[in-house]
Design a protein around this motif. Structure first.
Motif, short mmCIF file in Angstrom:
data_model
loop_
_atom_site.label_atom_id
_atom_site.label_comp_id
_atom_site.label_asym_id
_atom_site.label_seq_id
_atom_site.Cartn_x
_atom_site.Cartn_y
_atom_site.Cartn_z
N PHE A 193 0.82 -1.22 0.00
CA PHE A 193 0.00 0.00 0.00
C PHE A 193 0.85 1.26 0.00
O PHE A 193 0.34 2.34 0.27
N GLN A 250 0.02 5.33 -1.15
CA GLN A 250 -1.38 5.53 -1.51
C GLN A 250 -2.11 6.52 -0.61
O GLN A 250 -3.23 6.92 -0.90
N ASP A 251 -1.49 6.91 0.52
CA ASP A 251 -2.14 7.83 1.44
C ASP A 251 -2.12 9.25 0.88
O ASP A 251 -1.08 9.72 0.44
N THR A 252 -3.29 9.91 0.93
CA THR A 252 -3.32 11.27 0.37
C THR A 252 -3.36 12.34 1.45
O THR A 252 -3.24 13.52 1.17
N LEU A 259 -2.03 2.39 6.08
CA LEU A 259 -2.75 1.57 5.11
C LEU A 259 -2.07 0.20 5.04
O LEU A 259 -0.85 0.11 5.06
N TYR A 284 -12.50 5.68 6.91
CA TYR A 284 -11.58 4.56 6.68
C TYR A 284 -12.39 3.44 6.02
O TYR A 284 -13.55 3.22 6.39
N HIS A 288 -8.19 1.98 2.48
CA HIS A 288 -8.38 3.34 1.99
C HIS A 288 -8.71 4.24 3.17
O HIS A 288 -9.36 3.80 4.11
N ARG A 289 -8.32 5.50 3.11
CA ARG A 289 -8.77 6.45 4.14
C ARG A 289 -8.62 7.85 3.59
O ARG A 289 -7.78 8.09 2.71
N ASN A 290 -9.42 8.75 4.05
CA ASN A 290 -9.22 10.15 3.70
C ASN A 290 -9.79 11.04 4.80
O ASN A 290 -10.43 10.57 5.73
N ILE A 344 -14.65 9.29 -0.71
CA ILE A 344 -13.76 8.13 -0.57
C ILE A 344 -14.23 6.96 -1.45
O ILE A 344 -13.47 6.06 -1.80
N PHE A 372 -12.30 4.04 -4.51
CA PHE A 372 -12.25 2.69 -3.95
C PHE A 372 -13.04 1.70 -4.81
O PHE A 372 -12.55 0.63 -5.16
N SER A 405 -11.30 0.83 -7.92
CA SER A 405 -10.15 -0.07 -7.80
C SER A 405 -10.58 -1.52 -7.63
O SER A 405 -9.78 -2.43 -7.71
#
Ligand SMILES: Cc1cc2nc3c(=O)[nH]c(=O)nc-3n(C[C@H](O)[C@H](O)[C@H](O)COP(=O)(O)OP(=O)(O)OC[C@H]3O[C@@H](n4cnc5c(N)ncnc54)[C@H](O)[C@@H]3O)c2cc1C
Length: 559
Positions: free
Chosen positions: A396, A399-401, A410, A506, A516-518, A526, A530, A533
């Motif tokens: 992962f 991938q964190d934004t 992640l 999350y 995934h998280r934002n 979010i 997701f 993908s």
């Protein structure tokens, strides 16, 4: 045309049966065969004795935990003994899990309980049925089986899973090398009844001058002693009592226990081996067919259960044609890495217990061990054994934004967060039950805004509603939106643990991994990346492509 059953599981050991349970509960039809006629409950010899916390969490998810707990014995830690004294210990009690212990339960009982659950779901193991051969095409894999009456049967399946153990036929037919070696030393395993119950809730490691043993209390008043065979005697009947004498005397205070003639003495060879691939097209390896290692730390069965948990949700989405075939690629990327870590860790454990090491190194180990176990290393060892923090961060990266002020990343398993007694609020504990979970942190939002954003989110999720659990985590009022569970986080404890100083979300996979998280008050934001993908519906024209290479290109371009 889709062949039925869709999946053939080869091998009905603990990993094959767990795989069958997980697939069946997702509505995937599977057939499970075993070449032997062994019924677990009739077996005397049992291999795995220790089930760790992560496995117990998964067993809760597949509804066998009550039975497993009833048949097991709780082991709270490990004590280390030298020269008759307990010199160090590690504890499982502080682990952040609902199961802060190791459960001692013979593998035959575990298998029996799992098989009963599988039967409840309407699937039965076909015994004396052996995989002989298979051929793969783009769409199917056609297997040839030898039936109990020795006739041959040929049938096509969408996928085959090889849970057929150390000498895997599936691995051999895939021509996948099993890299590694056999340890030089033999190991001994003996079990005996005692004159009274073993007064210990610990597993014990005895580091004696000549050798080292693990002594583990069993649920039925027996103990199991395992260790490298350092005796020069080669006849198994000559050495059993010496093994017990030596191990129990080293435990000093406990040596006044009388034990009966050992019920079972076995000598076995230990290997460290890892399959070079976990997959060949439509065929997968899981459990001992993919990795074998020393019994030090009791990791084999536990690691195999995690293989099954990682593979089955992917297969289920692909077979239901909700996700592209490429979703299966990450199984090998994630689980082979985990297999490598287990083989490495158990190799270190075997070095510690090994009798062939030099006396100087052994004395040094005995001196350093108490100090080491009291340090952070002891806690780390207990955590690693439990596998509760076993993660896939490597898959992962980048991938964190947003920035999250917490230790969670992640690829981590969703941690169990329990507010301290003096802080009001619910614990965070998920039972995914085969679904994705979305945690929506509403921080200090007002209830009007929460209801608006959550309603929008649920509308966007509509087509996939049955695949998701949606949970609001709030320090204020619960949202008034149907199908949203609520966890009260009055003192902001869970928000802080997840680094959520503002609203956001999350998403966890069905195997409990954070994917995934934002941080965005528009929770729906979010969802799109997701779903894209994961799900074919978001890949225009995917279904109309016939060629696997073209499909892969489309997926890669869209993710
Ligand atoms: C002494 C000892 C102690 C251990 N202690 C622990 C412990 O405390 N904790 C732990 O986690 N692990 C432990 N392990 C490891 C654990 O026993 C294994 O990891 C576990 O059994 C693996 O399960 P499996 O289902 O992958 O394979 P297996 O249990 O080996 O089952 C494979 C099945 O496949 C069947 N099969 C093979 N070929 C075919 C074919 N061609 N067609 C059809 N069927 C086939 C076999 O008959 C068998 O039933 C220990 C192992 C040993 C030896």
């Amino acid at each position: 045309m889709t062949p039925e059953p869709q999946v053939l599981i080869v091998g009905a050991g603990p990993i094959g049966i767990t795989t069958a349970i997980l697939l069946t509960r997702e509505g995937i039809t599977c057939r499970i065969i075993d070449k032997n006629n062994r019924i677990p409950s009739n077996e005397y010899f049992s291999r795995a004795l220790g089930l760790h916390a992560r496995t117990l969490e998964i067993f809760e998810d597949i509804d066998v935990i009550k039975n497993i707990m009833t048949h097991g014995r709780i082991i709270n830690g490990i004590g280390f003994y030298t020269e008759g004294k307990r010199v160090a210990g590690i504890s499982f009690r502080e682990l952040p899990t609902s199961y802060p212990f190791m459960l001692s339960i013979p593998q035959s009982d575990t298998e029996s309980i799992l098989e009963t659950r599988l039967n409840e779901l309407g699937v039965f193991v076909e015994r004396q049925t052996e995989l002989i051969d298979f051929v793969q095409s783009d769409q199917f894999v056609t297997a040839q089986l030898k039936m109990p009456d020795s006739t041959l049967q040929t049938h096509a399946y969408r996928f085959i899973i090889g849970t057929d153990g150390f000498r895997s036929k599936v691995r051999e037919l895939c021509a996948i090398p099993f890299d590694g070696e056999q340890y030089e030393e033999s190991w001994l395993l003996a079990e005996s009844y005692l004159s009274r119950d073993f007064p210990s809730d610990e597993a014990n490691v005895i580091l004696s001058k000549n050798s080292s043993f693990a002594v583990v209390p069993m649920p039925d008043g027996k103990i199991r002693v395992t260790g490298p065979d350092t005796s020069s005697k080669r006849d198994i009947d000559d050495i059993d009592l010496a093994l017990f004498d030596s191990a129990l005397k080293e435990m000093g205070a406990l040596s006044n226990i009388n034990y009966s003639e050992p019920q079972q003495v076995t000598r076995f060879k230990v290997h460290k081996k890892l399959a070079r691939q976990y997959r060949k097209h439509r065929v997968f390896l899981a459990g001992d067919s993919a990795h074998v290692h020393s019994p030090g730390g009791g990791q084999g069965l536990n690691t195999g259960v995690l293989d099954a948990y990682n593979l089955t949700w992917r297969l289920s989405l692909v077979i239901k044609e909700q996700s592209p075939l490429e979703l299966l690629d990450d199984y090998e990327i994630e689980r082979r890495h985990a297999g490598e870590i287990t083989v490495f860790g158990t190799d270190k454990a075997i070095q510690l217990l090994s009798g062939t090491r030099s006396p100087i190194r052994k004395s040094l180990t005995n001196m350093i061990l108490p100090w080491l176990m009291k340090s952070h290393f002891g806690t780390q060892l207990a955590t690693n054994m439990s596998q509760i923090l076993s993660h896939y961060r490597h898959n992962f990266s980048q991938q964190d934004t947003h920035y999250f002020n917490c230790s969670i990343e992640l690829g981590d398993p969703l941690p169990r967060v329990v507010p301290p007694i003096d802080i009001a609020g619910d614990p965070l504990k998920l039972q995914p039950n085969g679904k994705f979970s979305v945690l929506i942190f509403t921080a200090n939002m007002n209830s009007h805004e929460v209801n608006k954003q959550l309603s929008k989110f649920m509308v966007a999720l509509d087509k996939y509603k049955s695949l998701f659990n949606v949970i609001q985590i709030t320090n204020k009022q619960a949202a008034n939106v149907p199908n949203v569970e609520v966890i009260h986080d009055n003192a902001y404890f869970i928000h802080k643990a997840f680094g959520m100083d503002e609203p956001g979300s999350y998403i966890c996979r069905p195997d409990g991994i954070i994917a995934h998280r934002n941080k965005c008050v528009e929770f729906v934001s979010i969802l799109n990346p997701f779903l894209k993908s994961l799900f074919i519906r978001y890949l225009p024209n995917y279904s109309s492509l016939n060629n696997t290479a073209e499909k892969t290109k489309l997926v890669v371009n869209n993710v």
